[in-house]
Design a protein around this motif. Structure first.
Motif, mmCIF file in Angstrom:
data_model
loop_
_atom_site.group_PDB
_atom_site.id
_atom_site.type_symbol
_atom_site.label_atom_id
_atom_site.label_comp_id
_atom_site.label_asym_id
_atom_site.label_seq_id
_atom_site.Cartn_x
_atom_site.Cartn_y
_atom_site.Cartn_z
ATOM 1 N N LEU A 1 24.769 43.255 11.528
ATOM 2 C CA LEU A 1 25.484 43.225 12.781
ATOM 3 C C LEU A 1 25.404 41.867 13.379
ATOM 4 C CD1 LEU A 1 24.538 46.643 14.406
ATOM 5 C CD2 LEU A 1 26.756 46.126 13.221
ATOM 6 N N PHE A 2 24.291 41.202 13.295
ATOM 7 C CA PHE A 2 24.186 40.017 14.122
ATOM 8 C C PHE A 2 24.060 38.809 13.111
ATOM 9 C CE2 PHE A 2 22.549 43.341 17.007
ATOM 10 C CZ PHE A 2 23.673 43.411 17.960
ATOM 11 N N GLY A 3 23.385 38.902 12.007
ATOM 12 C CA GLY A 3 23.118 37.985 11.243
ATOM 13 C C GLY A 3 21.964 37.121 11.445
ATOM 14 N N ILE B 1 19.736 36.610 15.852
ATOM 15 C CA ILE B 1 18.596 37.584 16.019
ATOM 16 C C ILE B 1 17.660 36.904 16.984
ATOM 17 C CG2 ILE B 1 16.662 38.930 14.987
ATOM 18 C CD1 ILE B 1 18.675 39.760 12.981
ATOM 19 N N PRO B 2 16.934 35.647 16.426
ATOM 20 C CA PRO B 2 15.989 34.984 17.219
ATOM 21 C C PRO B 2 16.606 34.781 18.704
ATOM 22 C CG PRO B 2 16.178 33.982 15.396
ATOM 23 C CD PRO B 2 17.260 34.935 15.226
ATOM 24 N N GLU B 3 17.783 34.543 18.864
ATOM 25 C CA GLU B 3 18.274 34.073 20.462
ATOM 26 C C GLU B 3 18.389 35.453 21.172
ATOM 27 O OE1 GLU B 3 22.168 32.455 20.227
ATOM 28 O OE2 GLU B 3 21.449 31.189 18.775
ATOM 29 N N ARG C 1 14.511 36.257 21.845
ATOM 30 C CA ARG C 1 14.331 35.399 22.876
ATOM 31 C C ARG C 1 14.636 35.918 24.345
ATOM 32 N NH1 ARG C 1 16.482 30.736 20.792
ATOM 33 N NH2 ARG C 1 14.988 31.083 19.141
ATOM 34 N N GLY C 2 16.153 36.345 24.540
ATOM 35 C CA GLY C 2 16.575 36.656 25.554
ATOM 36 C C GLY C 2 15.966 38.141 26.167
ATOM 37 N N LEU C 3 15.679 38.941 25.220
ATOM 38 C CA LEU C 3 15.086 40.147 25.519
ATOM 39 C C LEU C 3 13.649 39.991 26.026
ATOM 40 C CD1 LEU C 3 15.151 43.364 25.243
ATOM 41 C CD2 LEU C 3 14.075 43.142 22.788
ATOM 42 N N GLY C 4 12.912 38.982 25.495
ATOM 43 C CA GLY C 4 11.310 38.660 26.022
ATOM 44 C C GLY C 4 11.606 38.007 27.351
ATOM 45 N N LYS C 5 12.350 37.365 27.807
ATOM 46 C CA LYS C 5 12.756 36.749 28.990
ATOM 47 C C LYS C 5 13.035 37.828 30.053
ATOM 48 C CE LYS C 5 14.335 32.391 27.898
ATOM 49 N NZ LYS C 5 15.272 31.130 27.774
#
Length: 65
Positions: free
Chosen positions: A25-27, A31-33, A36-40
């Protein structure tokens, strides 16, 4: 295997399927981006909970007296 994954009923095969679907779905680059957003977001949520805790409000009221 993590206890939380066992409680939710997710085994090794299911976890692999989820990872493959996310990759499709995301490539690989996106996924790391997302993580990172989820962690923030989780960190901000926890910080917000700490700010609104009843013990902090009680000490603030006592300090103002």
């Amino acid at each position: 295997m993590s206890t939380s994954l066992l409680i939710m009923g997710i085994g090794g095969q299911e976890l692999i399927v989820i990872v493959v679907i996310l990759l499709l779905l995301f490539g690989g680059k996106k996924i790391p981006e997302l993580m990172r957003g989820l962690g923030k977001g989780v960190k901000e949520f926890k910080d917000g909970q700490k700010e609104d805790s009843p013990t902090e409000k009680k000490t603030e009221v006592e300090d103002n007296k």
